[in-house]
Design an enzyme around this catalytic site. Structure first.
Site, short mmCIF file in Angstrom:
data_model
loop_
_atom_site.label_atom_id
_atom_site.label_comp_id
_atom_site.label_asym_id
_atom_site.label_seq_id
_atom_site.Cartn_x
_atom_site.Cartn_y
_atom_site.Cartn_z
CG MET A 253 -1.92 -1.49 1.14
SD MET A 253 -3.41 -0.99 2.17
CE MET A 253 -2.83 -0.84 3.74
CG HIS B 118 8.46 0.28 6.09
ND1 HIS B 118 9.05 -1.11 6.23
CD2 HIS B 118 7.04 0.36 6.25
CE1 HIS B 118 7.68 -1.80 6.39
NE2 HIS B 118 6.62 -1.11 6.54
N GLY C 265 11.08 -2.78 5.51
CA GLY C 265 10.32 -4.07 5.68
C GLY C 265 9.97 -4.25 4.31
CG HIS C 266 6.91 -2.12 2.25
ND1 HIS C 266 6.88 -0.80 3.05
CD2 HIS C 266 5.81 -2.51 2.16
CE1 HIS C 266 5.60 -0.97 3.32
NE2 HIS C 266 4.71 -1.59 2.94
CG ASP D 133 0.67 -7.32 8.14
OD1 ASP D 133 0.12 -6.41 9.04
OD2 ASP D 133 1.48 -6.46 7.26
CD GLN E 236 -1.93 -8.87 4.59
OE1 GLN E 236 -2.58 -7.94 4.82
NE2 GLN E 236 -0.56 -8.60 4.27
CB VAL F 36 12.44 -5.18 8.61
CG1 VAL F 36 13.81 -4.47 8.87
CG2 VAL F 36 12.70 -6.19 7.67
CG LEU G 33 11.13 -1.27 9.88
CD1 LEU G 33 12.20 -1.01 8.89
CD2 LEU G 33 11.30 -0.17 11.17
O1 PAF Z 1 0.06 -5.71 3.49
C1 PAF Z 1 -0.41 -4.98 2.92
O2 PAF Z 1 0.18 -3.99 2.64
C2 PAF Z 1 -1.74 -5.06 2.40
O3 PAF Z 1 -2.68 -5.55 3.39
C3 PAF Z 1 -1.88 -5.70 1.04
C4 PAF Z 1 -1.49 -7.15 1.00
C5 PAF Z 1 -0.93 -5.09 0.12
C6 PAF Z 1 -3.18 -5.59 0.41
O4 PAF Z 1 -3.72 -4.30 0.31
#
Ligand code: PAF
Length: 287
Positions: A31, A35, A37-38, A155, A158, A180, A188
């Site tokens: 989204m 950071h 982590g991504h 998450d 998730q 991370v 993060l």
């Molecule tokens: O983890 C996230 O950033 C969101 O939940 C995702 C998986 C991009 C779905 O919108």
């Protein structure tokens, strides 16, 4: 050089072309407000695949509070720069209409059932959140097609839901990457950008609480109540705790287990001021 595509249809075409060239694709859904982590997910995808793409879409379906959606940090130009710098090949986004073309408005989108792993915790405290995640992730998976998709373990619930979704769809392969943390142990999160200095300091108690449960686990304790108590004792009052719980990640029982637990992950959700944070820690190193 990063290719920026503004709609999912172009992303589908790009992915198709990569597959025609026999290239494996790594996909990191996000989204934005990226950071480290991504970026660790993107690096992992780059290592394991011929080409890598990411999506940036702030999904309105997964916010159960209007303010949380409008306040969610957005930093698209910086995101593009970071993705370009680390060698991501393509990023795509889209409007609500692009993502959910069948609906006149967001309220009209039919939400998917996120399945049995949505029971409790986030499923209980953020009604509709995992339904919204599942609904958008299914679309993103259909846009990108067969590939490897990368999710962060922060998450945790998730990751269980999307794994189940991918199993039902038959693709993609789900890869998970470890959380991370900053130098104080704070996981993060894009939401950390919304915290003041004092709130940031308060937020570090969340990981401290998780590590206290881990220390107790490592000393041989398997009593759920004691593990929960160890976490609660380390979460000072200004934090508003939604849950500090232990779960068996193998069977994700509908009700938090009572008595002893043989495989465990500790999970916390707490509000620091207006900002809700989640974190977790695997207690059982055999998992
Ligand atoms: O983890 C996230 O950033 C969101 O939940 C995702 C998986 C991009 C779905 O919108």
């Amino acid at each position: 050089m990063l290719t920026v595509l503004q709609d999912p249809a172009s992303a589908t075409q790009w992915c198709r072309e990569q597959r025609e060239l026999n290239k494996t694709i790594g996909f990191v859904p996000t989204m934005g407000a990226l950071h480290e982590g991504h970026l660790s997910l993107v690096r992992c995808a780059i290592d394991e695949n011929d080409v890598t793409c990411a999506s940036i879409f702030v999904n309105p379906l997964q916010f159960n509070e209007a303010d949380d959606y409008s306040n969610y940090p957005r930093a698209i130009d910086l995101d593009y720069r970071l993705l370009d710098e680390i060698g991501c090949d393509m990023v795509f986004g889209g409007t609500n209409r692009d993502m959910f073309p069948e609906a006149e408005s967001i309220e009209e989108v039919t939400l998917l059932d996120p399945g049995r792993f949505a029971t409790g915790l986030e499923g209980e405290f953020r009604p509709g959140h995992l339904e919204g995640v599942c609904t958008v992730v299914e679309r993103l998976f259909k846009f990108t097609g067969d590939c490897r998709a990368y999710f962060g373990l922060k998450d945790y619930q998730q990751t269980l839901v999307v794994r189940d979704l991918a199993k039902n769809l038959g693709y993609p392969e789900i890869r998970t990457c470890k959380t991370v943390r900053d130098e104080h142990g704070l996981a993060l999160s894009s939401r950390n950008a919304l915290l003041s200095k004092s709130e940031l300091a308060l937020a570090t108690n969340i990981s401290k609480a998780l590590y206290s449960a881990k220390a107790l686990w490592d000393s041989g304790c398997r009593e759920c109540d004691q593990l929960r108590m160890a976490m609660r004792d380390n979460l000072p009052v200004p934090l508003q705790v939604d849950y500090a719980d232990v779960r068996n990640p193998v069977n994700w029982q509908a009700n938090s287990p009572v008595g002893t637990i043989s495989h465990a992950i500790a999970l916390i959700a707490a509000r620091v001021g207006e900002v809700r944070l989640i974190d977790n820690l695997q207690l059982d190193s055999r998992l």
